[in-house]
Design an enzyme around this catalytic site. Structure first.
Site, PDB file in Angstrom:
ATOM      1  N   GLU A 123      54.060  72.858  61.695  1.00  0.00           N
ATOM      2  CA  GLU A 123      55.036  72.194  61.197  1.00  0.00           C
ATOM      3  C   GLU A 123      55.436  71.844  59.604  1.00  0.00           C
ATOM      4  OE1 GLU A 123      54.665  68.740  64.404  1.00  0.00           O
ATOM      5  OE2 GLU A 123      53.358  68.380  62.524  1.00  0.00           O
ATOM      6  N   GLU A 173      49.539  63.648  73.677  1.00  0.00           N
ATOM      7  CA  GLU A 173      49.609  64.817  72.372  1.00  0.00           C
ATOM      8  C   GLU A 173      48.949  65.561  72.021  1.00  0.00           C
ATOM      9  OE1 GLU A 173      53.661  64.097  69.527  1.00  0.00           O
ATOM     10  OE2 GLU A 173      53.346  66.856  69.212  1.00  0.00           O
TER      11      GLU A 173
END
Ligand SMILES: *[C@@H]1O[C@H](CO)[C@@H](O)[C@H](O)[C@H]1NC(C)=O
Ligand SMILES: *[C@@H]1O[C@H](CO)[C@@H](O)[C@H](O)[C@H]1NC(C)=O
Ligand SMILES: CC(=O)N[C@H]1CO[C@H](CO)[C@@H](O)[C@@H]1O
Length: 243
Positions: A224, A139
């Protein structure tokens, strides 16, 4: 005269994209080459709500905003409101010749206690799709902003590195199936980002254990939030993967 006005009006309307707001945990909307999703994966770690608004979409250019208010769970990410480029999937890293991207964004409003990042989330693995599964190997996050002391998973493994035309600190952490590597801006907020994702892949291939035979599974961009109240507006975002 009246006829002319009428046809001009309908011509304008035919080209216009109706703005659409999505609410709820896993809601998504298709938009040009993208899908815009709410993704409230960590909402149970706090209290609050979030909505995302598709402003416009045309081919590989998209504009959207995210409004949220979150409290409690200071160190837990609540969500990842993001756009996913539907064409950026299925090729090996070796097949990619370039992956140019631009991202112009701003906070329309932001509370002083906000802890959040603005970031790419790029999935790389052993299968052509299925990001965030047991087939995911890496990721790769690229943080173009960090507010209120937000930090990525893991620990710093390199500092002040120059990749893709910007200066970064690099972090590495491990999840059940994949390794998360995060390029975190070392030069403050980058509100008008323009870069080539291929440079980041090449850096990780040259310096770490990413390989050209791994597949690009998806390229997402969003925010986020940990806590705070804000509206993040993306005026314009583009990403294309050339093979
Ligand atoms: C999101 O939308 C819901 C439903 O319209 C609303 O109740 C809520 O206040 C909104 N949240 C934010 C942060 O704007
Ligand atoms: C890459 O190296 C790390 C150790 O730094 C290891 O934990 C990880 O499993 C390796 N990943 C691959 C795909 O080889
Ligand atoms: C600190 C904390 O409560 N973390 C939780 C956040 O939400 C995930 C998913 O629901 C849990 O697995 C964590 O334990």
């Amino acid at each position: 005269m009246q006829l002319l006005t009428l046809s001009l009006f309908s011509a304008l309307f035919a080209g216009a994209f109706a703005s659409e707001t999505i609410t709820g945990q896993w809601t998504c909307v298709d938009a040009g080459d993208y899908q815009l999703c709410q993704n409230l994966w960590g909402e149970d770690n706090g209290t609050g709500s979030q909505n995302a608004t598709l402003v416009s979409a045309d081919g590989d250019t998209i504009s959207w905003s995210t409004t949220y208010t979150w409290s409690e769970g200071q160190y837990d990410v609540k969500s990842y409101s993001n756009v996913n480029q539907l064409d950026a999937s299925g090729m090996t890293l070796g097949e990619i010749t370039s992956a140019p991207t631009t991202w112009n964004w701003e906070y329309e409003s932001i509370s002083s206690d906000t802890v959040a990042d603005v970031s790419y989330d790029i999935w790389i693995g052993t299968s052509a799709s299925d990001p965030g599964t047991s087939t995911s190997t890496f990721e790769v996050m690229i943080w173009v902003s960090t507010e209120g002391g937000a930090g990525p998973l893991g620990s710093e493994i390199a500092s002040d590195i120059s990749v893709g035309g910007y200066s970064w600190n690099l972090y590495e952490g491990f999840n059940t199936y994949w390794q998360t590597v995060s390029f975190v801006t070392n030069q403050g907020n980058i509100n008008d980002f323009s870069s080539d994702l291929k440079d980041y892949f090449n850096y990780l291939i040259d310096n770490y254990n990413m390989t050209n035979s791994m597949y690009l599974q998806s390229v997402e961009a969003g925010t986020e939030p940990f806590v705070g109240t804000a509206t993040l507006l993306t005026n314009s975002y583009t990403v294309t993967v050339n093979t």
